[in-house]
Design a protein around this motif. Structure first.
Motif, PDB file in Angstrom:
ATOM      1  N   ASN A  51       0.831  -1.215   0.000  1.00 48.98           N
ATOM      2  CA  ASN A  51       0.000   0.000   0.000  1.00 48.98           C
ATOM      3  C   ASN A  51       0.861   1.259   0.000  1.00 48.98           C
ATOM      4  O   ASN A  51       0.523   2.267  -0.606  1.00 48.98           O
ATOM      5  CB  ASN A  51      -0.931   0.022   1.217  1.00 48.98           C
ATOM      6  CG  ASN A  51      -2.008  -1.022   1.106  1.00 48.98           C
ATOM      7  OD1 ASN A  51      -2.214  -1.591   0.039  1.00 48.98           O
ATOM      8  ND2 ASN A  51      -2.673  -1.304   2.210  1.00 48.98           N
ATOM      9  N   TRP A  52       2.002   1.144   0.722  1.00 45.63           N
ATOM     10  CA  TRP A  52       2.938   2.285   0.744  1.00 45.63           C
ATOM     11  C   TRP A  52       3.380   2.591  -0.685  1.00 45.63           C
ATOM     12  O   TRP A  52       3.443   3.754  -1.095  1.00 45.63           O
ATOM     13  CB  TRP A  52       4.150   1.937   1.620  1.00 45.63           C
ATOM     14  CG  TRP A  52       5.170   3.028   1.625  1.00 45.63           C
ATOM     15  CD1 TRP A  52       5.214   4.101   2.474  1.00 45.63           C
ATOM     16  CD2 TRP A  52       6.260   3.192   0.717  1.00 45.63           C
ATOM     17  NE1 TRP A  52       6.270   4.914   2.150  1.00 45.63           N
ATOM     18  CE2 TRP A  52       6.928   4.386   1.085  1.00 45.63           C
ATOM     19  CE3 TRP A  52       6.746   2.450  -0.350  1.00 45.63           C
ATOM     20  CZ2 TRP A  52       8.050   4.842   0.408  1.00 45.63           C
ATOM     21  CZ3 TRP A  52       7.862   2.905  -1.026  1.00 45.63           C
ATOM     22  CH2 TRP A  52       8.507   4.095  -0.655  1.00 45.63           C
ATOM     23  N   LEU A  53       3.671   1.526  -1.436  1.00 48.90           N
ATOM     24  CA  LEU A  53       4.202   1.690  -2.797  1.00 48.90           C
ATOM     25  C   LEU A  53       3.234   2.473  -3.698  1.00 48.90           C
ATOM     26  O   LEU A  53       3.621   3.428  -4.360  1.00 48.90           O
ATOM     27  CB  LEU A  53       4.506   0.314  -3.400  1.00 48.90           C
ATOM     28  CG  LEU A  53       5.424   0.321  -4.610  1.00 48.90           C
ATOM     29  CD1 LEU A  53       6.799   0.869  -4.238  1.00 48.90           C
ATOM     30  CD2 LEU A  53       5.575  -1.095  -5.163  1.00 48.90           C
ATOM     31  N   ALA A  56       2.930   6.047  -2.528  1.00 49.54           N
ATOM     32  CA  ALA A  56       4.108   6.876  -2.824  1.00 49.54           C
ATOM     33  C   ALA A  56       4.239   7.189  -4.305  1.00 49.54           C
ATOM     34  O   ALA A  56       4.792   8.221  -4.673  1.00 49.54           O
ATOM     35  CB  ALA A  56       5.375   6.170  -2.325  1.00 49.54           C
ATOM     36  N   THR A  57       3.731   6.307  -5.163  1.00 49.66           N
ATOM     37  CA  THR A  57       3.951   6.499  -6.600  1.00 49.66           C
ATOM     38  C   THR A  57       2.728   7.063  -7.327  1.00 49.66           C
ATOM     39  O   THR A  57       2.855   7.985  -8.129  1.00 49.66           O
ATOM     40  CB  THR A  57       4.353   5.158  -7.272  1.00 49.66           C
ATOM     41  OG1 THR A  57       3.364   4.181  -6.931  1.00 49.66           O
ATOM     42  CG2 THR A  57       5.714   4.699  -6.816  1.00 49.66           C
ATOM     43  N   LEU A  61       1.000  11.390  -8.918  1.00 49.41           N
ATOM     44  CA  LEU A  61       0.478  11.506 -10.292  1.00 49.41           C
ATOM     45  C   LEU A  61      -0.975  11.993 -10.274  1.00 49.41           C
ATOM     46  O   LEU A  61      -1.348  12.906 -11.005  1.00 49.41           O
ATOM     47  CB  LEU A  61       0.558  10.150 -11.010  1.00 49.41           C
ATOM     48  CG  LEU A  61       1.963   9.653 -11.343  1.00 49.41           C
ATOM     49  CD1 LEU A  61       1.903   8.284 -11.988  1.00 49.41           C
ATOM     50  CD2 LEU A  61       2.656  10.647 -12.274  1.00 49.41           C
ATOM     51  N   ALA A  62      -1.781  11.375  -9.384  1.00 44.94           N
ATOM     52  CA  ALA A  62      -3.195  11.759  -9.294  1.00 44.94           C
ATOM     53  C   ALA A  62      -3.320  13.224  -8.882  1.00 44.94           C
ATOM     54  O   ALA A  62      -4.234  13.928  -9.295  1.00 44.94           O
ATOM     55  CB  ALA A  62      -3.910  10.864  -8.285  1.00 44.94           C
ATOM     56  N   ARG A  63      -2.344  13.677  -8.073  1.00 42.31           N
ATOM     57  CA  ARG A  63      -2.375  15.059  -7.566  1.00 42.31           C
ATOM     58  C   ARG A  63      -2.253  16.098  -8.693  1.00 42.31           C
ATOM     59  O   ARG A  63      -2.592  17.259  -8.519  1.00 42.31           O
ATOM     60  CB  ARG A  63      -1.255  15.228  -6.546  1.00 42.31           C
ATOM     61  CG  ARG A  63      -1.453  16.401  -5.634  1.00 42.31           C
ATOM     62  CD  ARG A  63      -0.410  16.453  -4.548  1.00 42.31           C
ATOM     63  NE  ARG A  63      -0.736  15.623  -3.412  1.00 42.31           N
ATOM     64  CZ  ARG A  63       0.100  14.769  -2.826  1.00 42.31           C
ATOM     65  NH1 ARG A  63       1.313  14.605  -3.294  1.00 42.31           N
ATOM     66  NH2 ARG A  63      -0.275  14.065  -1.790  1.00 42.31           N
TER      67      ARG A  63
END
Ligand SMILES: Cc1cc2nc3c(=O)[nH]c(=O)nc-3n(C[C@H](O)[C@H](O)[C@H](O)COP(=O)(O)O)c2cc1C
Length: 153
Positions: A51-53, A56-57, A61-63
């Motif tokens: 879930n961290w992965l 973090a990735t 991008l969604a932001r």
């Protein structure tokens, strides 16, 4: 000396906190349900950090298209330092109100401090605050002018 430390596993105490708030009528069952969902989303790393992965990735991008707040699972130390510093601030203000003096100290060897106090591994020392009676004639201090440290927008 008071050592202000934050527990990386603090979110594991969510149920305990929710139960206390529910029993006191401080929150509704619906709000508790919402918090359970949001805290899991914000804090959990998942098995093998899976879930961290994605947090973090994919979130950066969604932001790019929608506003998304910082996710604690990814920025845990930064989040912890802010929360603990707020507690230390309250402590320092209360000490001042009680006629005592304090100073904030960062910049110590956290590993050695943790060993000296036998802190559990999940506890991270953030700030050390000595408390006592301040000198009656404090040393001369200067302040950077307000307009040099504030951005008006
Ligand atoms: C090890 C150490 C770390 C410090 N870290 C900070 C800090 O992070 N932020 C800050 O504003 N002052 C920091 N200080 C300055 C103290 O808060 C304080 O202003 C300074 O020690 C002067 O107070 P004194 O004359 O009573 O020693 C630090 C001081 C020491 C000795």
């Amino acid at each position: 000396m008071i050592v202000f430390a934050g527990d990386h596993l603090a979110s594991d105490r969510l149920e305990e906190v929710l139960n206390r708030d529910l029993a006191a009528g401080a929150i509704t069952p619906d709000y508790a349900k919402f918090l359970r969902k949001i805290v899991r989303l914000m804090f959990k790393h998942g098995p093998l950090g899976i879930n961290w992965l994605w947090k973090a990735t994919l979130i950066p991008l969604a932001r790019l298209s929608v506003p998304i707040p910082e996710i604690m699972a990814v920025h845990k130390r930064f989040w912890l330092a802010k929360q603990v510093a707020l507690c230390a601030m309250n402590f320092m203000l209360a000490a001042e109100a009680a006629g005592l003096g304090t100073v904030p100290m960062e910049g110590f060897d956290a590993g050695r401090l943790r060993r000296a106090l036998d802190l559990p591994r999940s506890w991270e020392p953030i700030l050390v605050v000595p408390i006592g009676y301040a000198k009656t004639d404090p040393p001369k201090r200067t302040r950077v002018p307000l307009q040099r440290v504030i951005l008006w927008r």
